[in-house]
Design a protein around this motif. Structure first.
Motif, mmCIF file in Angstrom:
data_model
loop_
_atom_site.group_PDB
_atom_site.id
_atom_site.type_symbol
_atom_site.label_atom_id
_atom_site.label_comp_id
_atom_site.label_asym_id
_atom_site.label_seq_id
_atom_site.Cartn_x
_atom_site.Cartn_y
_atom_site.Cartn_z
ATOM 1 N N VAL A 44 0.534 -1.678 -0.355
ATOM 2 C CA VAL A 44 -0.035 0.096 0.172
ATOM 3 C C VAL A 44 0.760 1.200 -0.328
ATOM 4 O O VAL A 44 1.875 1.190 0.482
ATOM 5 N N ALA A 73 -2.575 4.967 9.171
ATOM 6 C CA ALA A 73 -1.969 4.535 9.588
ATOM 7 C C ALA A 73 -2.570 3.787 11.085
ATOM 8 O O ALA A 73 -1.823 2.847 11.574
ATOM 9 N N ILE A 76 -3.521 0.088 10.835
ATOM 10 C CA ILE A 76 -2.768 -1.099 10.012
ATOM 11 C C ILE A 76 -3.053 -2.361 10.313
ATOM 12 O O ILE A 76 -3.434 -3.125 9.588
ATOM 13 N N ASP A 91 2.711 -7.922 4.675
ATOM 14 C CA ASP A 91 2.121 -6.107 4.300
ATOM 15 C C ASP A 91 3.350 -4.647 3.893
ATOM 16 O O ASP A 91 3.934 -5.455 5.104
ATOM 17 N N TYR A 93 3.270 -0.179 4.354
ATOM 18 C CA TYR A 93 2.194 0.827 4.410
ATOM 19 C C TYR A 93 3.214 1.639 3.864
ATOM 20 O O TYR A 93 3.985 1.461 5.724
ATOM 21 N N LYS A 94 3.069 2.237 3.374
ATOM 22 C CA LYS A 94 4.941 3.726 3.087
ATOM 23 C C LYS A 94 3.774 4.653 2.053
ATOM 24 O O LYS A 94 3.153 4.614 1.937
ATOM 25 N N GLU A 114 7.181 4.324 6.952
ATOM 26 C CA GLU A 114 7.435 3.097 6.382
ATOM 27 C C GLU A 114 6.514 1.651 7.366
ATOM 28 O O GLU A 114 7.633 2.033 7.914
ATOM 29 N N TYR A 316 -9.591 5.862 5.812
ATOM 30 C CA TYR A 316 -9.546 3.922 6.328
ATOM 31 C C TYR A 316 -10.768 3.222 5.621
ATOM 32 O O TYR A 316 -10.043 2.431 5.196
#
Length: 326
Positions: A44, A73, A76, A91, A93-94, A114, A316
């Motif tokens: 993501v 965030a 997550i 996963d 998330y960045k 990240e 979200y």
């Protein structure tokens, strides 16, 4: 029963066990039987357009990007459980950037932008310990560094070449590995793979270093499309726009493989201060068609587009629904 069996199996076994004990075939899911369950990890990329749209004095909107991104965030852990995934999620998330030059300013610790679970591949115990212990702390660091990025960008506004981001820049952040068929016994199998998701925060106006109609989308173009459509007598806006190549955005030269795009916070300037439409078709209706056509033609597997949000949880929630349908 079959689905429950597969999910139970995945919940009980680690990826390392599958790697050592199960036969794998590098078979793209497109070539596999459609009834084989598919279990994806998600890469993501949260991508803010840091042009003057982030200046509330110039372009006021109900919620600033950081409020929406921070809420993503903070959730997550919930996103890790999408589609009943219980363990071994790889996963990422960045926070990614349209203009990578900002990363050279040493205003934030880019390594803290990240949350990356791929580093725990084949090590379920470390992954579990991280989720219980350090994840929340790392999310706080991500939010703090994101705040620094926005503070700097507000004082040093610059354009955002959105077209070139999709054409070239993003390629360094995508994960393009073939799906793998994993036999798990009892004539059962799953497809394992990674899917890229780009979450773009933008007002919808496309700037490009190549300042021509095929690479940009501005207010002048939207007005021209609206006037031409109304004069045409057509009753289908999408068909009308797609029949006019001069209005379309040029597809990227590099296809967006295994990539879906969620475009958030499109600004509809045809609305008044109370949110009522002053023009028909609205700016948003026109922009949504152009963005969807462009990204789909560029190879995106799935595209969804949303206007400005008014509740901090909406970004979200949109991402969660989006991931559930990939």
């Amino acid at each position: 029963m079959k689905k429950q069996f597969i999910l139970s199996f995945i919940a009980l076994l680690s990826v390392s066990t599958l790697s050592n004990c199960c036969k794998k075939n590098n078979t793209p899911s497109a070539d596999s039987s459609s009834d084989i369950p598919k279990i994806y990890d998600y890469n993501v990329l949260i991508v803010p357009d840091l042009s003057n749209r982030i200046n509330a004095e110039i372009h006021p909107k109900p919620l600033q990007d950081t409020v929406l991104i921070n809420n993503i965030a903070d959730n997550i852990e919930s996103l890790l459980k999408i589609k009943n995934r219980q363990m071994n999620q790889l996963d990422t998330y960045k926070i990614d950037f349209i203009n990578r030059g900002i990363l050279n300013q040493n205003i934030a610790d880019t390594q803290k932008l990240e949350i990356n679970f791929r580093k725990f591949k084949n090590n379920q115990r470390e992954s579990s310990d991280y989720k219980r212990g350090q994840l929340k702390s790392d999310i706080s660091l991500l939010k703090n560094n994101l705040s620094k990025i926005y503070t700097y960008s507000l004082q040093n506004l610059s354009g955002s070449d959105v077209w070139n981001y999709f054409n070239q820049t993003v390629s360094n952040s995508l994960i393009n590995t073939p799906d793998t068929k994993v036999d798990i016994g009892n004539n059962q199998a799953i497809i394992k793979g990674t899917r890229n998701i780009i979450v773009l925060f933008t007002d919808g106006y496309i700037e490009s270093a190549n300042n021509t109609s095929e690479y940009t989308l501005d207010q002048k173009t939207i007005k021209k499309i609206r006037e031409s459509y109304l004069k045409s007598g057509s009753h289908n806006l999408e068909e009308f726009i797609k029949s006019k190549p001069e209005y379309l955005i040029r597809k990227t030269s590099t296809p967006l493989r295994n990539t879906s795009v969620l475009v958030l916070e499109i600004t509809d300037r045809s609305l008044d201060k109370n949110g009522a439409s002053t023009l028909q078709p609205t700016d948003f209706e026109i922009m949504k068609i152009l963005w969807s056509q462009w990204l789909t033609a560029s190879g995106a597997s799935k595209v969804e587009i949303y206007p400005t949000f008014s509740q901090k949880t909406e970004a979200y929630e949109a991402l969660k629904r989006f991931m559930e349908n990939i």
